[in-house]
Design a protein around this motif. Structure first.
Motif, mmCIF file in Angstrom:
data_model
loop_
_atom_site.group_PDB
_atom_site.id
_atom_site.type_symbol
_atom_site.label_atom_id
_atom_site.label_comp_id
_atom_site.label_asym_id
_atom_site.label_seq_id
_atom_site.Cartn_x
_atom_site.Cartn_y
_atom_site.Cartn_z
ATOM 1 N N GLY A 5 33.890 59.698 49.906
ATOM 2 C CA GLY A 5 34.689 59.045 48.942
ATOM 3 C C GLY A 5 33.887 57.752 48.168
ATOM 4 O O GLY A 5 32.963 57.260 48.825
ATOM 5 N N LEU A 6 33.862 57.856 46.701
ATOM 6 C CA LEU A 6 33.078 57.041 45.911
ATOM 7 C C LEU A 6 34.040 56.229 45.202
ATOM 8 O O LEU A 6 34.740 56.811 44.466
ATOM 9 N N TRP A 7 33.965 54.832 45.263
ATOM 10 C CA TRP A 7 34.812 54.131 44.601
ATOM 11 C C TRP A 7 33.979 53.119 43.392
ATOM 12 O O TRP A 7 33.066 52.694 43.741
ATOM 13 N N LEU A 8 34.359 53.186 42.069
ATOM 14 C CA LEU A 8 33.488 52.516 41.142
ATOM 15 C C LEU A 8 34.354 51.280 40.458
ATOM 16 O O LEU A 8 35.421 51.769 39.929
ATOM 17 N N PHE A 9 33.872 50.216 40.721
ATOM 18 C CA PHE A 9 34.607 49.053 40.215
ATOM 19 C C PHE A 9 34.069 48.418 39.007
ATOM 20 O O PHE A 9 32.506 48.127 39.322
ATOM 21 N N GLY A 10 34.766 47.518 38.146
ATOM 22 C CA GLY A 10 34.218 46.571 37.103
ATOM 23 C C GLY A 10 34.671 45.401 37.797
ATOM 24 O O GLY A 10 35.878 44.950 38.063
ATOM 25 N N GLU A 11 33.637 44.304 37.874
ATOM 26 C CA GLU A 11 34.016 42.948 38.461
ATOM 27 C C GLU A 11 35.107 42.418 37.561
ATOM 28 O O GLU A 11 35.889 41.443 38.111
ATOM 29 N N LYS A 12 35.076 42.497 36.378
ATOM 30 C CA LYS A 12 35.958 41.648 35.439
ATOM 31 C C LYS A 12 37.269 42.283 35.188
ATOM 32 O O LYS A 12 38.247 42.033 34.406
ATOM 33 N N ASP A 13 37.752 43.292 36.138
ATOM 34 C CA ASP A 13 38.878 44.283 36.105
ATOM 35 C C ASP A 13 39.923 43.031 36.114
ATOM 36 O O ASP A 13 40.220 42.131 37.088
ATOM 37 N N ILE A 14 41.063 43.433 35.235
ATOM 38 C CA ILE A 14 42.417 42.376 35.479
ATOM 39 C C ILE A 14 43.456 43.111 35.868
ATOM 40 O O ILE A 14 44.725 42.632 35.768
ATOM 41 N N GLN A 15 43.260 44.305 36.324
ATOM 42 C CA GLN A 15 44.407 45.223 36.410
ATOM 43 C C GLN A 15 44.548 45.466 38.019
ATOM 44 O O GLN A 15 45.645 45.441 38.796
ATOM 45 N N ILE A 16 43.434 45.386 38.777
ATOM 46 C CA ILE A 16 43.416 45.419 40.061
ATOM 47 C C ILE A 16 42.558 44.144 40.684
ATOM 48 O O ILE A 16 41.343 44.064 40.232
ATOM 49 N N PRO A 17 42.746 43.868 41.877
ATOM 50 C CA PRO A 17 42.064 42.731 42.386
ATOM 51 C C PRO A 17 41.028 43.226 43.077
ATOM 52 O O PRO A 17 40.765 43.738 44.494
ATOM 53 N N VAL A 18 39.648 43.530 42.590
ATOM 54 C CA VAL A 18 38.542 44.659 42.778
ATOM 55 C C VAL A 18 37.785 43.920 44.101
ATOM 56 O O VAL A 18 37.749 44.834 45.140
ATOM 57 N N LYS A 19 37.700 42.804 44.563
ATOM 58 C CA LYS A 19 36.937 42.210 45.740
ATOM 59 C C LYS A 19 37.874 42.330 46.845
ATOM 60 O O LYS A 19 37.390 42.630 47.852
ATOM 61 N N LEU A 20 39.190 42.448 46.728
ATOM 62 C CA LEU A 20 40.164 42.413 47.693
ATOM 63 C C LEU A 20 40.041 44.076 48.252
ATOM 64 O O LEU A 20 40.185 44.437 49.324
ATOM 65 N N CYS A 21 39.952 44.875 47.255
ATOM 66 C CA CYS A 21 39.676 46.361 47.407
ATOM 67 C C CYS A 21 38.642 46.671 48.134
ATOM 68 O O CYS A 21 38.502 47.358 49.184
ATOM 69 N N ILE A 22 37.370 46.012 47.586
ATOM 70 C CA ILE A 22 36.161 46.246 48.216
ATOM 71 C C ILE A 22 35.951 45.848 49.757
ATOM 72 O O ILE A 22 35.284 46.299 50.695
ATOM 73 N N GLU A 23 36.756 44.731 49.910
ATOM 74 C CA GLU A 23 36.821 44.448 51.503
ATOM 75 C C GLU A 23 37.556 45.332 52.421
ATOM 76 O O GLU A 23 37.071 45.319 53.622
#
Length: 299
Positions: A227-245
């Motif tokens: 699986g590959l997840w691609l995130f934008g650090e400035k996302d205001i819809q999902i808490p990206v760093k919590l997801c990455i954790e």
């Protein structure tokens, strides 16, 4: 004159009665409209098929009432990937009822997410029958809300061999809502808030809606596909760093889950003018599907 007339008439009638097959402006792939059944309704979509695809994907929607994602599908097909994209349930030519905030209903409750996962799985099953190479790896690729749908679908369907998730959550639906309510659509949110502040609200805010939360970790715990997840650090819809954790926790456990973070991007990592996330996803699919094929040959 009469002979020509009847020749043209025959051609015109043939085009009407034959299954619709449209050749794209690029000669790289063909487009064929298809229909399939899922949970009592008929869904309509299109298959884009390059001459010799190295992989195949079904596109899973985000939360909006969108029709088939033809422009994105064409981008994939031009890279050598066969694609099935379909109108979301209750949208376009697909039957059923669309569920979502725009019509005053909850589209992230467990019932609807499971229903949409059934649709994705039926699309995969249908797609497989149209692929000449029966061993070609087939996966799911999706955006945003698909972060809950794809793991559910993949956990129930062994035909799904990989997944690509653009701006997709790995947290519960209620946690995502808490974060979204806190950012309140403010594009300057990260200029005035810290990660610790956002995390505190995501974990502890009072829920505005009461429903059974869907936790993608339940399905992800059962999966061993890449699986590959691609995130934008400035996302205001999902808490990206919590997801990455959470993804890092899975990596420690040995699961083949990877992620990439783009510091200048927001929620629309795949539709931004910056094509880097898309380019990375293509290279990743090439690598993983090659590994899958090698594994099948060695068995």
């Amino acid at each position: 004159m009469n002979r020509n007339f009847f020749s043209y008439l025959f051609l015109w009638v043939s085009l009407i009665i034959l299954p619709e097959m449209v050749f794209s402006q690029s000669a790289d792939f063909t487009i064929q409209d298809v229909k399939f059944e899922s949970q009592g309704v008929t869904l309509a979509g299109s298959i884009l098929k390059p001459k010799n695809p190295f992989a195949a994907v079904v596109i899973v929607h985000g939360s909006d009432p969108v029709k088939r994602e033809m422009e994105f599908a064409k981008r994939l097909a031009k890279e050598g990937i066969a694609v099935l994209t379909y109108d979301k349930r209750g949208v376009g030519e697909s039957g059923g009822v669309y569920v979502g905030p725009s019509v005053g209903t909850n589209n992230i409750d467990t019932t609807n997410l499971n229903l949409l996962s059934h649709d994705a799985n039926e699309a995969v099953k249908t797609f497989r029958t149209y692929l000449k190479d029966k061993k070609i790896p087939i996966g799911l690729i999706g955006f945003s809300q698909a972060g809950w749908i794809i793991p559910i679908a993949a956990s129930k369907n062994p035909q799904i061999e990989f997944m690509v998730l653009f701006s997709c959550p790995t947290i519960t639906t209620l946690e995502q809502l808490r974060f979204q309510f806190y950012t309140n659509g403010n594009n300057s949110f990260w200029e005035n808030h810290t990660e610790a502040d956002a995390r505190e609200h995501t974990k502890n805010d009072t829920d505005k809606y009461q429903f059974v939360a869907t936790d993608p970790k339940i399905s992800l715990n059962t999966l061993s596909i890449p699986g590959l997840w691609l995130f934008g650090e400035k996302d205001i819809q999902i808490p990206v760093k919590l997801c990455i954790e959470q993804l890092n926790t899975y990596k420690v456990q040995g699961k083949p889950f990877e992620h990439t973070l783009f510091s200048t991007l927001g929620h629309n990592t795949v539709f931004d003018s910056n094509t880097t996330p898309f380019d990375i996803s293509i290279q990743w699919i090439k690598q993983k599907t090659l590994n899958i094929k090698k594994y099948k040959v060695s068995k």
